[in-house]
Enzyme design. Structure first.
Site, short mmCIF file in Angstrom:
data_model
loop_
_atom_site.label_atom_id
_atom_site.label_comp_id
_atom_site.label_asym_id
_atom_site.label_seq_id
_atom_site.Cartn_x
_atom_site.Cartn_y
_atom_site.Cartn_z
N ARG A 8 -1.46 -5.33 -20.36
CA ARG A 8 -1.42 -6.11 -19.10
C ARG A 8 -0.53 -7.34 -19.25
NH1 ARG A 8 -5.24 -9.70 -17.87
NH2 ARG A 8 -6.94 -8.55 -18.81
N TYR A 21 8.92 -7.47 5.69
CA TYR A 21 8.14 -6.23 5.63
C TYR A 21 6.73 -6.47 6.21
CZ TYR A 21 5.98 -2.28 3.05
OH TYR A 21 5.32 -1.14 2.67
N ASP A 31 13.33 -10.75 -0.71
CA ASP A 31 13.08 -9.31 -0.90
C ASP A 31 14.44 -8.62 -0.80
OD1 ASP A 31 12.50 -6.58 -0.53
OD2 ASP A 31 10.54 -7.03 0.34
N LYS A 47 11.41 2.10 -4.15
CA LYS A 47 12.52 2.58 -3.31
C LYS A 47 13.72 2.93 -4.21
CE LYS A 47 9.47 1.48 -0.28
NZ LYS A 47 9.31 0.20 0.37
C1 LIG Z 1 8.03 -0.70 0.52
C2 LIG Z 1 8.40 -2.14 0.64
C3 LIG Z 1 7.63 -3.15 0.04
C4 LIG Z 1 6.33 -2.86 -0.67
O1 LIG Z 1 6.53 -2.12 -1.81
P1 LIG Z 1 5.41 -1.09 -2.38
O2 LIG Z 1 6.06 -0.60 -3.61
O3 LIG Z 1 5.21 -0.06 -1.32
O4 LIG Z 1 4.17 -1.87 -2.61
C5 LIG Z 1 8.10 -4.45 0.10
N1 LIG Z 1 9.23 -4.76 0.76
C6 LIG Z 1 9.97 -3.82 1.39
C7 LIG Z 1 11.20 -4.22 2.10
C8 LIG Z 1 9.58 -2.49 1.36
O5 LIG Z 1 10.30 -1.56 1.99
#
Ligand SMILES: *Cc1c(COP(=O)(O)O)cnc(C)c1O
Length: 385
Positions: free
Chosen positions: A55, A108, A180, A205
């Site tokens: 962790r 998001y 982000d 992603k």
């Molecule tokens: C999918 C997504 C997230 C969250 O990510 P997870 O891996 O699903 O928890 C955050 N920001 C954006 C822009 C996303 O598309």
């Protein structure tokens, strides 16, 4: 200094420690043992480096963190079990009761929900600011502002934020900034170059890229990452060594994949711009898209995710597609379509952001042959008549 793609193949891999193994070993171990109490104590107290408990740190996860830090041109990075684990750790690292958060209103959906439903009730003031208003950040700052949270571009509507302008004002007030950066990945946007402190990813992603794991990443200076890591260790959302291994494997082809996602996305967006049933293409590389100037100054390329506004029923369009799969998420090898009209209120950011147009269709251009993808979209148009 080796180039970006050389680093993706070799940086951070301890081949001497792993008798020459080309792929990094998966250290599937929750803990690490020591020969005597003295040496365990030294590492536990932080007097010596070493691995104690996964962790906190694990050699397989280290390889992933080193590669992402190099890509982002930062001195540190930390991996999480999902993008949302990264979002929650960042928010809770910088915000306490009585503090103020400036948050992009087109972030998001679950990030907006977390700010409104979990962070605000802890006693933090939250200001949602539209990306176009963030250039005038000064007007939105308060004496107690402790974090500015951005997302550029937004992942349904693609509004862009001038990171350089925001960072300049935030730095003058010593307020940390986070963006982000999931859409562009560090292949096409490096927030550190614009003075942004932390770059956050849903590594689910593009970074991992094969739709087979969940991952979050945050990159920044070693000092800020240490601060985030202290929170992360307590929240407990660390990535598993197996998923870290798969993410390292995905990263090896990141720049190749991004090039193809870009090419397929641009090919489709150009075709769509010329189609009589398409009202508008929301793609940062579209010269007519608002904020295209920011795209040109901040990005060296585009990923494969974009939207368009349809003159017709978006669900009927999407249901006629055979190659594009219907689903949320994006950034994998497979092409995806999503009509905004079916999204639940949380994903639409209901009540916290401008309502989404109901005729919006989001496409994630995968790695297939572009002509096959265009042929499939024509099935969608044919179904409208
Ligand atoms: C999918 C997504 C997230 C969250 O990510 P997870 O891996 O699903 O928890 C955050 N920001 C954006 C822009 C996303 O598309």
């Amino acid at each position: 200094m080796p180039g970006r793609d050389t680093d993706l193949q070799h940086l951070g891999e301890d081949r001497e420690g792993a008798p020459g193994a080309i792929a990094p070993p998966v250290y599937r171990s929750s803990l690490f043992s020591f020969p005597d109490s003295k040496s365990l104590g030294e590492v536990l107290r932080g007097e010596k480096d070493g691995y104690v408990y996964t962790r906190v740190a694990n050699p397989t996860i280290d390889v992933l963190e080193k590669k992402v830090a190099a890509l982002e041109e930062t001195s540190g990075a930390i991996a999480f079990s999902s993008g949302m684990a990264a979002v929650s750790a960042v928010l809770l690292s910088f915000l306490r009761a009585g503090d103020h958060l400036v948050l992009s209103a087109s972030a998001y959906g679950p990030t907006l929900s977390m700010a409104r439903d979990m962070i605000e009730p802890l006693g933090v003031e939250v200001s949602l600011v539209a990306p176009s208003e963030l250039v005038a950040l000064e007007d939105h700052l308060r004496e107690n502002t402790r974090l500015v949270y951005l997302e550029s571009p937004a992942s349904l509507t693609f509004e862009l934020t001038d990171l350089a302008a925001v960072a300049e004002v935030a730095r003058a007030h010593s307020i940390p900034t986070v963006v982000d950066n999931s859409w562009a990945t560090p292949i096409y946007q490096k927030p550190a170059r614009f003075g942004i402190d932390l770059s956050l990813h849903s590594g689910t992603k593009y970074l991992s890229g094969h739709s087979d794991l969940l991952l979050g990443m945050v990159a920044g200076t070693a000092e800020l990452i240490d601060r985030v890591r202290k929170t992360a260790v307590l929240l407990g959302g660390c990535v598993s060594p197996d998923d870290a291994f798969l993410a390292v494997r995905g990263l090896r082809t990141l720049s190749l994949r991004m090039q193809r996602h870009q090419d397929n996305g641009l090919f489709l967006s150009h075709k769509l711009m010329d189609h009589p049933r398409v009202l508008e293409v929301l793609h940062p590389a579209n010269p007519f898209f608002p904020g295209h100037g920011i795209y040109r100054s901040h990005f060296s390329g585009a990923s494969g995710l974009f939207s368009f506004l349809l003159d017709g029923e978006p669900e009927r369009f999407c249901d006629a597609l055979e190659l594009f799969l219907l689903g949320v998420s994006w950034g994998g090898f497979e092409s995806l379509a999503l009509p905004s009209s079916i999204l639940p209120e949380v994903a639409r950011g209901k009540g916290v952001r401008l309502d989404l147009p109901r005729n919006l269709v989001r496409l994630s251009a995968g790695l297939e042959d572009p002509e096959d993808l265009w042929e499939d979209l024509q099935r969608g148009f044919a179904a409208l008549d």
